[in-house]
Design a protein around this motif. Structure first.
Motif, PDB file in Angstrom:
ATOM      1  N   VAL A   1       0.836  -1.203   0.000  1.00 59.51           N
ATOM      2  CA  VAL A   1       0.000   0.000   0.000  1.00 59.51           C
ATOM      3  C   VAL A   1       0.871   1.254   0.000  1.00 59.51           C
ATOM      4  CG1 VAL A   1      -1.608   1.353   1.406  1.00 59.51           C
ATOM      5  CG2 VAL A   1      -2.023  -1.084   1.059  1.00 59.51           C
ATOM      6  N   THR A   2       1.906   1.266   0.833  1.00 65.39           N
ATOM      7  CA  THR A   2       2.800   2.428   0.915  1.00 65.39           C
ATOM      8  C   THR A   2       3.505   2.684  -0.405  1.00 65.39           C
ATOM      9  OG1 THR A   2       3.176   1.978   3.270  1.00 65.39           O
ATOM     10  CG2 THR A   2       4.735   3.447   2.171  1.00 65.39           C
ATOM     11  N   ASP A   3       4.074   1.635  -0.993  1.00 64.98           N
ATOM     12  CA  ASP A   3       4.799   1.788  -2.259  1.00 64.98           C
ATOM     13  C   ASP A   3       3.889   2.297  -3.365  1.00 64.98           C
ATOM     14  OD1 ASP A   3       7.195   0.977  -1.164  1.00 64.98           O
ATOM     15  OD2 ASP A   3       6.962  -1.118  -1.761  1.00 64.98           O
ATOM     16  N   ARG A   4       2.696   1.734  -3.449  1.00 65.47           N
ATOM     17  CA  ARG A   4       1.765   2.157  -4.505  1.00 65.47           C
ATOM     18  C   ARG A   4       1.339   3.615  -4.319  1.00 65.47           C
ATOM     19  NH1 ARG A   4      -0.723  -1.968  -7.540  1.00 65.47           N
ATOM     20  NH2 ARG A   4      -0.081  -4.077  -6.925  1.00 65.47           N
ATOM     21  N   ALA A   5       1.099   4.004  -3.071  1.00 66.59           N
ATOM     22  CA  ALA A   5       0.686   5.385  -2.816  1.00 66.59           C
ATOM     23  C   ALA A   5       1.791   6.368  -3.182  1.00 66.59           C
ATOM     24  CB  ALA A   5       0.292   5.544  -1.352  1.00 66.59           C
TER      25      ALA A   5
END
Length: 273
Positions: A35-39
């Protein structure tokens, strides 16, 4: 120790992480990083502009100060909730992931033990505040975001596209260094109306419902009492305490820089709690 440099600070924390078993925790960590990487990718912030630290149940990103903060906030307000809905739609009740987030800015230095800075301390105390925990508990959405006073003043209040200032509400969180003003996205928790919160008490000193914890984890009937929050950086001969977690290995720095060796963010280097 390096000279302090200006960074945007992003913190994301998994609700009720310690109530899950090892298999569930490993899954939740993978989801958190994804989730962090995609955001951050959707905000145009690639790996060369980030320095990451792992806290076991949460992740910290120091982001190059030249990266767009409005783009980061737009990603957090749109991409993160959408990703969490998609993940939780297909996950079992015990594997549901809900996140608290903080965006702050300030000066951070790096020494042989980790990251140092009062602005970083303040951001971590906002993340652990009872008000933010209560806000997430009371919402049907799976994400609650708080921004520091500096981020609100410099970015949010100017009502950039996709970052509506009217959706942020002033709150105050007590800390051992005194009250910290911040801005909560979305409704202020019941019992904490107005620009006040005492990390467990609302307006007039009334208890915030469930302020001592996050409520039961999905799929759990008898959750354990969560560990006390807080951040202690001890640089007088001891390792810094940071929620009991650590970061091992080489840490890649901002704009291609690199910190070599173990960067400890908790205890004496034990397993993340």
């Amino acid at each position: 120790m390096t000279d302090p440099v200006s960074r945007t600070i992003l913190l994301l924390d998994i609700e009720r992480y310690s109530d899950r078993d090892d298999v569930e925790q490993a899954y939740l960590r993978r989801m958190l990083y994804d989730v962090t990487d995609r955001a951050l990718e959707s905000a145009g912030i690639d790996e060369t502009l980030r320095l990451r630290a792992d806290r076991g149940d949460s992740v910290m990103e120091l982001i190059d100060a030249n990266s767009s903060v409005p783009a980061l906030l737009r990603a957090l307000l749109t991409s993160v909730p959408a990703q969490l809905r998609a993940v939780n739609r297909m996950a079992s009740s015990s594997a549901q992931i809900r996140l608290r987030g903080v965006v702050a800015s300030g000066y951070v230095a790096i020494d042989e033990h980790g990251w140092v800075g009062s602005d970083l301390n303040h951001a971590c105390r906002l993340l652990d505040a009872g008000l933010l925990r209560a806000a997430l508990r009371e919402r049907r959405d799976d994400f609650a975001l708080c921004v520091s006073e500096g981020v609100y003043t410099g970015i949010v209040r100017h009502d950039h596209t996709g970052v509506p200032a009217a959706d942020f509400h002033e709150v105050t969180v007590d800390s051992k260094n005194g009250p910290l003003k911040a801005w909560l996205h979305g409704p202020v928790p019941e019992g904490a109306a107005g620009p006040r919160n005492h990390s467990g008490t609302g307006a007039g000193g009334a208890p915030v419902p469930g302020a001592s914890g996050d409520g039961p984890a999905p799929g759990r009937t008898s959750p354990s009492t969560p560990p006390a929050g807080g951040v202690v950086f001890n640089f007088n001969g001891g390792a810094p305490s940071f929620g009991g977690s650590l970061v091992g290995g080489d840490q890649h720095g901002v704009s291609g820089g690199q910190v070599t060796g173990d960067v400890y963010l908790g205890g004496t280097g034990g397993d993340a709690a």
